[in-house]
Structure formats: structure tokens, C-alpha cells
Design a protein around this motif. Structure first.
Motif, PDB file in Angstrom:
ATOM      1  N   ALA A 109     -51.028  91.996  55.679  1.00 18.33           N
ATOM      2  CA  ALA A 109     -52.057  91.953  56.884  1.00 18.33           C
ATOM      3  C   ALA A 109     -53.634  92.325  56.141  1.00 18.33           C
ATOM      4  CB  ALA A 109     -51.770  92.900  58.067  1.00 18.33           C
ATOM      5  N   GLU A 110     -53.784  93.161  55.181  1.00 18.90           N
ATOM      6  CA  GLU A 110     -54.932  93.326  54.832  1.00 18.90           C
ATOM      7  C   GLU A 110     -55.636  92.364  53.801  1.00 18.90           C
ATOM      8  OE1 GLU A 110     -57.256  95.805  55.459  1.00 18.90           O
ATOM      9  OE2 GLU A 110     -55.921  96.535  57.018  1.00 18.90           O
ATOM     10  N   TYR A 111     -54.712  91.904  52.976  1.00 20.91           N
ATOM     11  CA  TYR A 111     -55.199  90.804  51.770  1.00 20.91           C
ATOM     12  C   TYR A 111     -54.685  89.503  51.899  1.00 20.91           C
ATOM     13  CZ  TYR A 111     -56.355  95.083  49.986  1.00 20.91           C
ATOM     14  OH  TYR A 111     -56.989  96.554  49.754  1.00 20.91           O
ATOM     15  N   GLY A 112     -53.442  88.976  52.765  1.00 15.81           N
ATOM     16  CA  GLY A 112     -53.090  87.912  53.104  1.00 15.81           C
ATOM     17  C   GLY A 112     -52.303  87.427  51.630  1.00 15.81           C
ATOM     18  N   PRO A 113     -51.909  86.356  51.162  1.00 16.61           N
ATOM     19  CA  PRO A 113     -51.382  85.750  50.199  1.00 16.61           C
ATOM     20  C   PRO A 113     -51.636  86.418  48.837  1.00 16.61           C
ATOM     21  CG  PRO A 113     -51.827  84.102  51.283  1.00 16.61           C
ATOM     22  CD  PRO A 113     -52.604  84.944  52.003  1.00 16.61           C
ATOM     23  N   ALA A 114     -53.010  87.139  48.698  1.00 19.13           N
ATOM     24  CA  ALA A 114     -53.404  87.849  47.695  1.00 19.13           C
ATOM     25  C   ALA A 114     -52.758  89.344  47.406  1.00 19.13           C
ATOM     26  CB  ALA A 114     -54.799  87.982  47.634  1.00 19.13           C
ATOM     27  N   PHE A 115     -51.918  89.620  48.527  1.00 19.46           N
ATOM     28  CA  PHE A 115     -51.283  90.898  48.361  1.00 19.46           C
ATOM     29  C   PHE A 115     -50.753  91.199  47.074  1.00 19.46           C
ATOM     30  CE2 PHE A 115     -47.490  88.557  49.548  1.00 19.46           C
ATOM     31  CZ  PHE A 115     -46.631  89.333  48.773  1.00 19.46           C
ATOM     32  N   ALA A 116     -50.011  90.409  46.450  1.00 20.42           N
ATOM     33  CA  ALA A 116     -49.458  90.822  45.220  1.00 20.42           C
ATOM     34  C   ALA A 116     -50.141  91.056  44.311  1.00 20.42           C
ATOM     35  CB  ALA A 116     -48.249  89.754  44.892  1.00 20.42           C
ATOM     36  N   GLU A 117     -51.526  90.777  44.227  1.00 23.61           N
ATOM     37  CA  GLU A 117     -52.296  91.357  43.170  1.00 23.61           C
ATOM     38  C   GLU A 117     -52.596  92.792  42.944  1.00 23.61           C
ATOM     39  OE1 GLU A 117     -55.959  89.129  43.576  1.00 23.61           O
ATOM     40  OE2 GLU A 117     -55.166  87.163  43.618  1.00 23.61           O
ATOM     41  N   HIS A 118     -52.148  93.580  44.037  1.00 23.72           N
ATOM     42  CA  HIS A 118     -52.395  94.795  44.368  1.00 23.72           C
ATOM     43  C   HIS A 118     -50.983  95.657  43.848  1.00 23.72           C
ATOM     44  CE1 HIS A 118     -56.240  94.591  46.396  1.00 23.72           C
ATOM     45  NE2 HIS A 118     -55.608  93.230  47.017  1.00 23.72           N
ATOM     46  N   LEU A 119     -49.803  94.706  43.547  1.00 23.55           N
ATOM     47  CA  LEU A 119     -48.743  95.594  43.253  1.00 23.55           C
ATOM     48  C   LEU A 119     -48.597  95.945  41.919  1.00 23.55           C
ATOM     49  CD1 LEU A 119     -46.397  93.436  45.624  1.00 23.55           C
ATOM     50  CD2 LEU A 119     -47.434  95.707  46.277  1.00 23.55           C
ATOM     51  N   ASP A 120     -48.117  97.332  41.421  1.00 23.59           N
ATOM     52  CA  ASP A 120     -47.811  97.545  40.293  1.00 23.59           C
ATOM     53  C   ASP A 120     -46.269  97.648  40.121  1.00 23.59           C
ATOM     54  OD1 ASP A 120     -47.374  98.871  37.758  1.00 23.59           O
ATOM     55  OD2 ASP A 120     -48.513 100.537  37.989  1.00 23.59           O
ATOM     56  N   GLY A 121     -45.713  97.099  39.519  1.00 21.15           N
ATOM     57  CA  GLY A 121     -44.089  97.257  39.712  1.00 21.15           C
ATOM     58  C   GLY A 121     -43.285  95.905  39.016  1.00 21.15           C
ATOM     59  N   MET A 122     -42.001  96.129  39.417  1.00 19.10           N
ATOM     60  CA  MET A 122     -41.154  94.715  39.120  1.00 19.10           C
ATOM     61  C   MET A 122     -40.702  94.324  40.635  1.00 19.10           C
ATOM     62  SD  MET A 122     -37.577  96.576  37.516  1.00 19.10           S
ATOM     63  CE  MET A 122     -36.743  97.916  38.093  1.00 19.10           C
ATOM     64  N   PHE A 123     -41.028  93.149  40.621  1.00 20.49           N
ATOM     65  CA  PHE A 123     -40.556  92.763  42.145  1.00 20.49           C
ATOM     66  C   PHE A 123     -40.664  91.203  42.200  1.00 20.49           C
ATOM     67  CE2 PHE A 123     -45.281  93.093  41.733  1.00 20.49           C
ATOM     68  CZ  PHE A 123     -45.786  91.940  42.106  1.00 20.49           C
ATOM     69  N   ALA A 124     -39.645  90.892  43.128  1.00 22.29           N
ATOM     70  CA  ALA A 124     -39.695  89.513  43.893  1.00 22.29           C
ATOM     71  C   ALA A 124     -39.809  89.938  45.148  1.00 22.29           C
ATOM     72  CB  ALA A 124     -38.507  88.746  43.643  1.00 22.29           C
ATOM     73  N   VAL A 125     -40.892  89.378  46.120  1.00 27.72           N
ATOM     74  CA  VAL A 125     -41.272  89.710  47.430  1.00 27.72           C
ATOM     75  C   VAL A 125     -41.296  88.299  48.390  1.00 27.72           C
ATOM     76  CG1 VAL A 125     -43.078  90.348  49.046  1.00 27.72           C
ATOM     77  CG2 VAL A 125     -42.580  91.614  46.791  1.00 27.72           C
ATOM     78  N   ALA A 126     -40.712  88.543  49.450  1.00 30.96           N
ATOM     79  CA  ALA A 126     -40.883  87.307  50.346  1.00 30.96           C
ATOM     80  C   ALA A 126     -41.665  87.920  51.706  1.00 30.96           C
ATOM     81  CB  ALA A 126     -39.735  86.754  50.834  1.00 30.96           C
ATOM     82  N   VAL A 127     -42.680  87.418  52.054  1.00 32.69           N
ATOM     83  CA  VAL A 127     -43.504  87.822  53.274  1.00 32.69           C
ATOM     84  C   VAL A 127     -43.395  86.653  54.332  1.00 32.69           C
ATOM     85  CG1 VAL A 127     -45.278  88.576  54.579  1.00 32.69           C
ATOM     86  CG2 VAL A 127     -44.778  89.548  52.403  1.00 32.69           C
ATOM     87  N   LEU A 128     -42.726  86.543  55.283  1.00 30.79           N
ATOM     88  CA  LEU A 128     -42.773  85.697  56.376  1.00 30.79           C
ATOM     89  C   LEU A 128     -43.705  86.052  57.578  1.00 30.79           C
ATOM     90  CD1 LEU A 128     -41.712  83.016  57.375  1.00 30.79           C
ATOM     91  CD2 LEU A 128     -39.514  84.597  58.504  1.00 30.79           C
ATOM     92  N   ASP A 129     -44.642  85.214  57.699  1.00 33.17           N
ATOM     93  CA  ASP A 129     -45.757  85.169  58.841  1.00 33.17           C
ATOM     94  C   ASP A 129     -45.375  84.344  60.019  1.00 33.17           C
ATOM     95  OD1 ASP A 129     -48.008  85.602  60.314  1.00 33.17           O
ATOM     96  OD2 ASP A 129     -49.417  85.446  58.695  1.00 33.17           O
ATOM     97  N   LEU A 130     -45.041  84.950  61.106  1.00 35.93           N
ATOM     98  CA  LEU A 130     -44.584  84.259  62.140  1.00 35.93           C
ATOM     99  C   LEU A 130     -45.673  84.162  63.458  1.00 35.93           C
ATOM    100  CD1 LEU A 130     -40.914  85.121  62.358  1.00 35.93           C
ATOM    101  CD2 LEU A 130     -41.756  83.183  61.387  1.00 35.93           C
ATOM    102  N   ARG A 131     -46.816  84.883  62.869  1.00 33.09           N
ATOM    103  CA  ARG A 131     -47.703  84.961  64.085  1.00 33.09           C
ATOM    104  C   ARG A 131     -48.284  83.333  64.390  1.00 33.09           C
ATOM    105  NH1 ARG A 131     -51.597  89.216  61.218  1.00 33.09           N
ATOM    106  NH2 ARG A 131     -51.218  87.562  59.327  1.00 33.09           N
ATOM    107  N   PRO A 132     -48.448  83.413  65.613  1.00 35.14           N
ATOM    108  CA  PRO A 132     -49.153  81.868  66.134  1.00 35.14           C
ATOM    109  C   PRO A 132     -50.453  81.589  65.386  1.00 35.14           C
ATOM    110  CG  PRO A 132     -48.661  83.375  67.851  1.00 35.14           C
ATOM    111  CD  PRO A 132     -48.405  84.012  67.067  1.00 35.14           C
ATOM    112  N   GLY A 133     -50.423  80.272  64.816  1.00 34.19           N
ATOM    113  CA  GLY A 133     -51.682  79.804  64.312  1.00 34.19           C
ATOM    114  C   GLY A 133     -51.544  80.262  62.796  1.00 34.19           C
TER     115      GLY A 133
END
Length: 599
Positions: A109-133
Motif C-alpha cells: 500500500a505504501e510503495y506499490g509494485p516497488a515494495f520488494a525493494e525494501h525486503l531483506d530475506g529469501m522470498f517469493a511473494v504474490a500480492v493481489l490488488d483487487l481494489r477498483p481501478g
């Protein structure tokens, strides 16, 4: 640590629950603690959870009441989640628990698709945005590719599906099986699939450090992110000590994999040191060997490391008669051929880790790639102008001349026309040198960007999670990667920096011993009377090879006969790789049947 899955298609109906259950069942072995799949018109998002961080909280998919319409799932660990939680809380976000993945909806919500640039770790992440528009799916994996994510996009209906493992992805309706025509050559030339490809047409893997943005009805748009910023402090030993201590902290039992070599030895010594200094129970270590007398055993070196570090040591002895069933299981779990016999050892080792009550295991993978530990790298530094060709051939399961000798004329012509994976690797190395990179930097970049995630990390992820064990990798953490890349060439050639770091931590015999991979003594086991001979003979029967149309059955038979008279590691690895590919083609045909994939 979990297994994740999902689908995204504009204007489609809600996915059938039975189909989603079939997908989940294929990877439930990696997430036995909790299961949930949410779905709606044109989308689904699910997780099979292995509870490691905040075992009583962290229900996936993650949802926050103040952010309706934003859902997230995570496979892996976010090591800086506490810091992120504090920052996000200061911006007004509220969290129901202290699980690492709970921060993901707010971070998005804060960074949009750039959110992963803030993650330190080992990860595979999926974010689904269903908000209108703003409807979209965002997929992201860590900078080193420690947690793979496989995806399929159907150009006809615009749907995208993803899963942590290939067999699970293939359980989605509409994902078609089509083995790549060049899969056999890729296995023989590079031992596994590289780049974003898998051995199946239409099934890709998200590259390391990448984010994919999927909008309704569109193909994923993949971009590489900038690396997560990490500032290493101190020398090699200090940087590695910091990461080992950080990764040794968990709310579940933690152990270490100890092969008897330098890399795992360093991790073991530092983890044991941390346990003593924090008054924790003694570290448990695991080493795998095979019953009987086999060459190149590392058991004595592993025991030496364990004694020096004062660990509780487990020497796991596997019965060679079990190898046939182990091979079938590893091929099924991997979903594509991997020519390294280490797959069997890895699978059996993590089985023992789990059976002894451990959920997290520290391992030494990544050191050779970052610190120039491979013989082929040292040879390339002193080779002539044709160094890239020799280096590429050293990656193979079968050298170029041998594999071309084995191919039918039709398949040889096809590869010559389409180009081999080996050709593309050689060109990448030469291109890096042309633009000014020194040889070691060019090799390290290739090894860490493509070979390490494809050949080592996918295998480690799949075969550890086959037994619901989370493998943590100190050498692959950002501070160690940054530190290694900052060292002068001499310090990262032949792992000089690591030998210096281990001088006071490891037995002298381990520091003096020649490099040897943790693997299976396949040459000896494929000799007359060996436990692998009947299996390889069956897989390379003339009837099978003639039907496949790629390998000359007469020449494969002659190679096997010569090996039985005079066993050699090269012939054994070639025969093994051919057999693995043949078994994979058989196993993959059953992957469209929606059944659970039991460990």
C-alpha cells in the motif's frame, strides 16, 4: 516458509475448488501446518504453510482490515520484518500479529509494485490488488533466487497462473505440458535449465531479483530490481558471523548441514559458537553417507568439523538399495531434470533432518560462486583466448564432442540450427569480457545470476521442502554478497578469503583437503554389480531411446559397455544424465493427474 499458488484472469469465472485443491495437494509436503485458498471471479490465491515465524499467527493469505482488497502470500522469510513493522506502524498501519509476512499488504500500500525493494530475506511473494481501478497481480522473488516461483501465461485467454513447484502448476486446468525440444541438450550441456526457462514450454521461472506486474488480460511484464542495500561491516569472518547468527534465530528447532568441506564447516563453526554464547542447546549437525565402502567419503572430515565445533553430530547412512526409489521421488519433486547425482543425497539428508525434529537447517550453498571456488574458474583465469569455451564445457554433464557423438543426425542438426544453451553461455561470458569485465567478475556474475539459482538453489528449495525443512543460506545474504563483490580478485580466487576466515575455526585437515562436492559416488555405483546399474540400463534401453529419437541407442550402449570395463567419472555422469532425462519424460506425463505428491 510455505508453498504458494494463484491464478489471475480477466473476466473468468471463479476457479473450481476441486482444481485449487489439486494444485495445493501437489505441494502440501512443503507446507503441512496450515492450508487456505481464497478465490473470486477470475482469481485465486493460496498458501500451504510451514509455520516458522510466529507459528500461532500469520494466517495466509495475509489481509489487513484497514486495507480491503489487498491480499498477499509469502514463501520464505523476511528477516527485516520487525524494522519494516515499526516504520509502517509509524505511518498508521496496524498488524494483528508479529509474523513476517503480515507486513506485506501495508508495504504494498505504501510503495506499490516497488515494495520488494525494501525486503531483506529469501522470498517469493504474490500480492493481489483487487481494489477498483487498480486491479493487478504483482509477483516478486529475492535477489539471489533462493525461493523460486514458476508461472504460466496463456496467450489465448490472457490468464496467468503461478505456483512454487512445477507439478503444482501443472495441476491447473489450461496449463499444457509440452517438453522443450532442446531439454535433453540443455541437460547434457549445462546439467539443468537456465535463464527464465524450465524444461517445459510455457512454464517459466521468475529470474532472481525480479518483479512481475500482471494486469488483467495481459502477459506478465518482468523487470529486474536494484539489489537490496546492505552495508557489510568488518572482514569476511565478521560479515559471515553476523549472518549466521541472524539466520540461526528461529522459533523452531535449528540445525546445520555439515558436508565436511570449508563452506558448510564455516557455517557450522559459527552457528555452534552462537549457540554456546547464547546458552542455547548444543547445535545439531547432519552429514549423509552411504552404507558400504564407497570412494570419496567425507564422513571423517564432517566428524572432525563436528568435534571441533562441539556439536551433536548425526551421521545418516542411506542404503544404496533405496537409490532407485529416491531418484523417482527427486525427479517428481523437481519437476524437471537435474543431472547432478547430489539430488538423491540432498533429498535423503533433509528427510533425516525432519525425522529428527528440525524445521530449519543452515547450509553453505553460494560460497563457491561468490568466492571463486570452482576448479573451472581457476583454470579459466590462466587459460588462453578460448577460455570461455573451455569454461562452458566444464559446466556440462557430457562435453560437446561426446554429446554430439551420441545424438541422432536429426537431433544434432536441430541443435546446430537452434543453438545450444552452451552456446548462449559462452556468448554471455565473451560479451562481458568485451565490455571490460575481468574474467573472474564475468564468471561470478554468470554463476550467481543464472547457475546458482537454477542448478543449486531450486534443487535445495524443492528437496528440503519435500520434507518441510527450511534451508537458510548465510552466504546468499545481501551483506555477504556485497562484501564478496568488494574484495580484490586475489581474495576471491580459490576462496582465499574464506580459508583465512576459517583458519582459527576449522580443523587443519579440512583446510588442507582438496575441494570435493557433496554428491553421490555415481561412477562406483554404476560399475558392475553396483546399485544403479539396472536402473540406468532400464532407462537407456534401445526401445526407449529409439522412441525418443534423440539419442543413438547403439552409441549409448557402447558408452555403457566401455564404462563397465573401465569406469570413469565422465562416462558415469553422462549415462546418469541420460537416464535422469528419460525418467523425467516418463514422470512428467503423469503430472497432469491431479493427485497429491507425497514425500
Amino acid at each position: 516458509m510455505c508453498r504458494i499458488l494463484g491464478s489471475f484472469a480477466a473476466g473468468a469465472d471463479r476457479p473450481e475448488p476441486a482444481q485449487l485443491a489439486a494444485v495445493s495437494a501437489r505441494q502440501r509436503h512443503g507446507g503441512p501446518d496450515e492450508h487456505q485458498v481464497l478465490s473470486g471471479p477470475g482469481w485465486s490465491l493460496g498458501c500451504d504453510r510451514l509455520a516458522v515465524t510466529d507459528p500461532c499467527g500469520g494466517q495466509q493469505p495475509y489481509r489487513l482490515p484497514h486495507l480491503p482488497g489487498v491480499l498477499a502470500v509469502l514463501n520464505g522469510e523476511i528477516y527485516n520484518h520487525a524494522e519494516l513493522r515499526r516504520t509502517l506502524a509509524a505511518r498508521g498501519h496496524r498488524f494483528p500479529d508479529r509474523c513476517d509476512g503480515t507486513v506485506l499488504p501495508a508495504l504494498y500500500a505504501e510503495y506499490g509494485p516497488a515494495f520488494a525493494e525494501h525486503l531483506d530475506g529469501m522470498f517469493a511473494v504474490a500480492v493481489l490488488d483487487l481494489r477498483p481501478g487498480s486491479t493487478q497481480l504483482v509477483l516478486a522473488v529475492d535477489d539471489m533466487g533462493m525461493k523460486p516461483l514458476h508461472l504460466h501465461h496463456d496467450p489465448y485467454d490472457g490468464s496467468t497462473r503461478f505456483a512454487s513447484e512445477i507439478p503444482a502448476l501443472l495441476a491447473f486446468e489450461g496449463v499444457r505440458i509440452s517438453p522443450r525440444e532442446d531439454a535433453l541438450d540443455t541437460v547434457l550441456a549445462t546439467r539443468t535449465s537456465f535463464s527464465t526457462h524450465t524444461a517445459l514450454d510455457g512454464v517459466d521461472v521468475l529470474p532472481p531479483g525480479a518483479t512481475a506486474l500482471v494486469r488483467p488480460g495481459c502477459a506478465p511484464v518482468v523487470r529486474r530490481r536494484g539489489s537490496y542495500r546492505a552495508t557489510p561491516l568488518g572482514d569476511t569472518q565478521d560479515v559471515l558471523r553476523h549472518e549466521v547468527r541472524r539466520l540461526a534465530q528461529a522459533e523452531v528447532p535449528v540445525c546445520a548441514v555439515t558436508s565436511g568441506g570449508l563452506d558448510s564447516g564455516l557455517v557450522t563453526a559459527l552457528a555452534a559458537e552462537h549457540a554456546r554464547e547464547t546458552d542455547a542447546p548444543p547445535l545439531h549437525t547432519f552429514h549423509l553417507t552411504y552404507r558400504g565402502r564407497w570412494p570419496d567419503s567425507e564422513a571423517a572430515y564432517a566428524r572432525s568439523v563436528a568435534r571441533r565445533a562441539r556439536t551433536v553430530h548425526h551421521e545418516v547412512a542411506v542404503d544404496p538399495d533405496e537409490l532407485g526409489s529416491l531418484l523417482t521421488r527427486t525427479v517428481r519433486h523437481l519437476g524437471q531434470p537435474n543431472a547432478d547425482p547430489i539430488t538423491l543425497s540432498t533429498y535423503a539428508l533433509f528427510r533425516a533432518v525432519r525425522e529428527n525434529g528440525f524445521t530449519v537447517a543452515l547450509a553453505g550453498d553460494g560460497a563457491d560462486e561468490l568466492f571463486g571456488g570452482y576448479d573451472r574458474m581457476r583454470a579459466a583465469l590462466t587459460a588462453g583466448p578460448d577460455w570461455a569455451a573451455a569454461y562452458t564445457d566444464a559446466l556440462s554433464a557430457a562435453p560437446r564432442l561426446l554429446r554430439e557423438h551420441l545424438y541422432t543426425s536429426h537431433y544434432r542438426a536441430y541443435i546446430a540450427d537452434q543453438g545450444s544453451a552452451a552456446d548462449r553461455i559462452e556468448q554471455e561470458l565473451r560479451s562481458a569480457e568485451v565490455v571490460g569485465a575481468d574474467r573472474l567478475t564475468a564468471m561470478t556474475a554468470f554463476e550467481t545470476r543464472w547457475r546458482l539459482p537454477a542448478y543449486h538453489l531450486r534443487r535445495l528449495d524443492h528437496l528440503s521442502m519435500a520434507w518441510a525443512v527450511e534451508a537458510r543460506l548465510p552466504f546468499c545474504q545481501p551483506s555477504v554478497v556485497t562484501h564478496a563483490r568488494s574484495l580484490p580478485t586475489a581474495a576471491r580466487t580459490g576462496k582465499r578469503a574464506l580459508y583465512e576466515a576459517g583458519a582459527e575455526l576449522l580443523p587443519a585437515a579440512v583446510l588442507r583437503r582438496p575441494k570435493q562436492p557433496f554428491t553421490l559416488p555415481v561412477a562406483a555405483m554404476l560399475a558392475p554389480g553396483g546399485p544403479l546399474l539396472d536402473l540406468v540400463r532400464e532407462m537407456l534401453s534401445p526401445a526407449r531411446l529409439v522412441l525418443g529419437g534423440k539419442i543413438r541407442a547403439d552409441r549409448a550402449a557402447k558408452l555403457l559397455a566401455r564404462h563397465l570395463e573401465h569406469p570413469t567419472p565422465q562416462a558415469a555422469l553422462t549415462l546418469w544424465s541420460l537416464a535422469v532425462h528419460e525418467l523425467w519424460t516418463e514422470v512428467v506425463q503423469g503430472m497432469r493427474i491431479p493427485v497429491g505428491c507425497a514425500a
